[in-house]
Design an enzyme around this catalytic site. Structure first.
Site, PDB file in Angstrom:
ATOM      1  CD1 TRP A 181       4.076   3.625 -22.820  1.00  0.00           C
ATOM      2  CD2 TRP A 181       5.394   3.445 -21.030  1.00  0.00           C
ATOM      3  NE1 TRP A 181       4.807   2.473 -22.950  1.00  0.00           N
ATOM      4  CE2 TRP A 181       5.626   2.337 -21.873  1.00  0.00           C
ATOM      5  CE3 TRP A 181       6.114   3.538 -19.842  1.00  0.00           C
ATOM      6  CZ2 TRP A 181       6.549   1.338 -21.556  1.00  0.00           C
ATOM      7  CZ3 TRP A 181       7.032   2.537 -19.534  1.00  0.00           C
ATOM      8  CH2 TRP A 181       7.243   1.474 -20.378  1.00  0.00           C
ATOM      9  CG  HIS A 216       8.243  -7.940 -23.321  1.00  0.00           C
ATOM     10  ND1 HIS A 216       7.525  -7.471 -22.226  1.00  0.00           N
ATOM     11  CD2 HIS A 216       7.544  -7.538 -24.413  1.00  0.00           C
ATOM     12  CE1 HIS A 216       6.450  -6.840 -22.646  1.00  0.00           C
ATOM     13  NE2 HIS A 216       6.438  -6.860 -23.963  1.00  0.00           N
ATOM     14  CG  ASP A 217       6.125  -8.442 -27.712  1.00  0.00           C
ATOM     15  OD1 ASP A 217       5.601  -8.720 -26.622  1.00  0.00           O
ATOM     16  OD2 ASP A 217       5.912  -7.373 -28.332  1.00  0.00           O
ATOM     17  N   GLY A 266       5.794   0.787 -41.097  1.00  0.00           N
ATOM     18  CA  GLY A 266       6.736  -0.229 -41.566  1.00  0.00           C
ATOM     19  C   GLY A 266       6.726  -1.471 -40.694  1.00  0.00           C
ATOM     20  CG  PHE A 280      10.231  -3.812 -35.818  1.00  0.00           C
ATOM     21  CD1 PHE A 280      10.188  -5.177 -35.668  1.00  0.00           C
ATOM     22  CD2 PHE A 280       9.599  -3.005 -34.857  1.00  0.00           C
ATOM     23  CE1 PHE A 280       9.523  -5.767 -34.601  1.00  0.00           C
ATOM     24  CE2 PHE A 280       8.918  -3.585 -33.781  1.00  0.00           C
ATOM     25  CZ  PHE A 280       8.879  -4.966 -33.659  1.00  0.00           C
ATOM     26  CG  ASN A 296       0.681 -11.783 -19.571  1.00  0.00           C
ATOM     27  OD1 ASN A 296      -0.303 -12.495 -19.731  1.00  0.00           O
ATOM     28  ND2 ASN A 296       0.780 -10.584 -20.100  1.00  0.00           N
TER      29      ASN A 296
HETATM   30  N1  SAM Z   1       6.453   0.250 -27.365  1.00  0.00           N
HETATM   31  C1  SAM Z   1       5.067   0.268 -26.996  1.00  0.00           C
HETATM   32  C2  SAM Z   1       4.903   0.376 -25.506  1.00  0.00           C
HETATM   33  O1  SAM Z   1       5.815   0.019 -24.763  1.00  0.00           O
HETATM   34  O2  SAM Z   1       3.831   0.821 -25.061  1.00  0.00           O
HETATM   35  C3  SAM Z   1       4.287  -0.924 -27.528  1.00  0.00           C
HETATM   36  C4  SAM Z   1       4.788  -2.284 -27.146  1.00  0.00           C
HETATM   37  S1  SAM Z   1       3.814  -3.589 -27.827  1.00  0.00           S
HETATM   38  C5  SAM Z   1       4.135  -4.913 -26.711  1.00  0.00           C
HETATM   39  C6  SAM Z   1       4.666  -4.078 -29.286  1.00  0.00           C
HETATM   40  C7  SAM Z   1       4.537  -3.102 -30.429  1.00  0.00           C
HETATM   41  O3  SAM Z   1       5.336  -3.568 -31.518  1.00  0.00           O
HETATM   42  C8  SAM Z   1       3.123  -2.949 -30.963  1.00  0.00           C
HETATM   43  O4  SAM Z   1       2.808  -1.602 -31.099  1.00  0.00           O
HETATM   44  C9  SAM Z   1       3.179  -3.652 -32.309  1.00  0.00           C
HETATM   45  O5  SAM Z   1       2.236  -3.140 -33.239  1.00  0.00           O
HETATM   46  C10 SAM Z   1       4.609  -3.394 -32.718  1.00  0.00           C
HETATM   47  N2  SAM Z   1       5.095  -4.374 -33.701  1.00  0.00           N
HETATM   48  C11 SAM Z   1       4.998  -5.711 -33.639  1.00  0.00           C
HETATM   49  N3  SAM Z   1       5.576  -6.280 -34.701  1.00  0.00           N
HETATM   50  C12 SAM Z   1       6.048  -5.262 -35.465  1.00  0.00           C
HETATM   51  C13 SAM Z   1       6.763  -5.209 -36.694  1.00  0.00           C
HETATM   52  N4  SAM Z   1       7.076  -6.323 -37.336  1.00  0.00           N
HETATM   53  N5  SAM Z   1       7.097  -3.999 -37.174  1.00  0.00           N
HETATM   54  C14 SAM Z   1       6.779  -2.856 -36.512  1.00  0.00           C
HETATM   55  N6  SAM Z   1       6.114  -2.847 -35.341  1.00  0.00           N
HETATM   56  C15 SAM Z   1       5.755  -4.041 -34.824  1.00  0.00           C
END
Ligand code: SAM
EC number: 2.1.1.4
Length: 342
Positions: A161, A252-253, A232, A234, A299
């Site tokens: 970023w 995308h996850d 929290g 989400f 990936n």
């Molecule tokens: N948005 C950021 C970026 O684009 O740089 C981070 C993206 S990273 C792939 C996914 C993020 O989602 C991580 O910071 C992770 O800790 C958060 N995350 C995953 N599961 C989550 C949940 N159940 N509640 C809140 N955050 C979550």
């Protein structure tokens, strides 16, 4: 067959040699050493500085020179090495836009997962168990299998970023939205870009408690008055109401089903007139590219439960959750933006 065809395939076949050369030069601190020196260094000086064999160092420096990562010139019959401009900017740890942490994560985590790409394609699932012996139903428990892995992941998320965050937050005029939640906001790098671009807004980083704690301690300084935190989950916890929710590299996850579940929660929490900004690397509708997004989707297969998607696929997810008036902006960089309104 034209003669260029096998050459391209040879380049692909050996592409990992390039990646590993870059990983190794960074891990041994070649670029940091050269940056800390007032003048170009000889092979002997570099080998001594990185505590490596002269023979190995000579070959590594030669390959880095061939890759345009180092400059050479001859002084009194001796080859002298210095960083190229892009190496100084992106490959030194002290640079504000350093990619060294991302390179480290690529080398020590992603590269190991990709060793099992064939299995991932066959099975259609991520390869944490084979690569790291981690068996977990919860994706982020596997990703954050140690404190060190979590911090490395956060550093990886952080670095991009600085390079293209402004493009995604300015892809749409977000100034009408003043209360913004960055869901899964991680290290806060995109939140910082957002408050820089929009002087009226406040951004709250919503993330898992241990991520928020680390972000507070190591990534977001106290002088960032307009960036705050909310701990929290989400999927499990209530989402606070806001004008805009940013979901950057979140969908995308996850599978379509989980993405719609999350977007539906966002829609319910969203103030009328508000919206959601999805930031992702968009695939072309006809499957033709961009190559970066196509490779990122592989990936996602080895590392997550999700995939990269087309604009039409994101539009369908947003629509299924209730969002309307969906607009798509391609930035021309790696990440694009999709805005949906309530
Ligand atoms: N948005 C950021 C970026 O684009 O740089 C981070 C993206 S990273 C792939 C996914 C993020 O989602 C991580 O910071 C992770 O800790 C958060 N995350 C995953 N599961 C989550 C949940 N159940 N509640 C809140 N955050 C979550």
């Amino acid at each position: 067959l034209s003669r260029s065809e096998p050459l391209t395939i040879l380049d692909y076949m050996e592409g990992f040699l390039v990646s590993k050369t870059l990983f190794t030069a960074c891990e041994l601190g070649v670029f940091d050493l050269l940056a800390s020196s007032q003048h170009p260094l000889s092979l002997e000086e570099v080998a001594l500085g990185i505590r490596a064999s002269q023979d190995g160092t000579e070959r590594l420096l030669a390959a880095c020179t061939g890759l345009d990562l180092l400059n050479t010139h001859t002084l009194d019959g001796q080859v002298m090495y210095s960083n190229t401009e892009q190496s100084s900017v992106y490959l030194t740890q002290s640079s504000p836009v350093s990619l060294t942490q991302s390179i480290h994560y690529s080398s020590k985590t992603i590269y190991l997962c990709w060793h099992y790409l064939t299995d991932a394609v066959r099975e259609g699932s991520n390869q944490y168990e084979k690569a790291f012996g981690v068996k977990s139903e919860d994706l982020f428990e596997a990703l954050y299998r140690s404190e060190e892995e979590m911090v490395k992941f956060m550093q990886l998320m952080n670095s991009i970023w600085n390079i293209c965050g402004r493009d995604v937050v300015t892809a749409f005029n977000l100034s009408p939205f003043t209360t913004i939640y960055d869901l899964g906001g991680c290290s806060g790098a995109l939140a910082k870009q957002c408050v820089l671009a929009y002087p009226e807004c406040t951004v709250t980083i919503f993330d898992l408690p241990k991520v928020v704690k680390t972000s507070r301690e190591h990534f977001v300084t106290n002088d960032n008055q307009r960036v705050s935190f909310h701990e929290g989950d989400f999927f499990k916890d209530a989402l606070p109401d806001a004008d805009l929710y940013i979901l950057a590299r979140i969908l995308h996850d996850w599978t379509d089903v989980r993405s719609i579940e999350l977007l539906t929660k966002v829609y319910r929490a969203c103030r009328p007139g508000g919206g959601v900004l999805v930031v992702e690397a968009l695939l072309c509708e006809d499957g033709s590219g961009p190559l970066t997004a196509q490779l990122y989707s592989l990936n996602m297969l080895v590392q997550t439960e999700g995939k990269e998607r087309t604009a039409a696929e994101y539009t369908a997810l947003l629509t299924a959750a209730g969002f309307q008036n969906i607009q798509v902006e391609r930035t021309g960089k790696i990440y694009d933006a999709v805005l949906g309104r309530k």
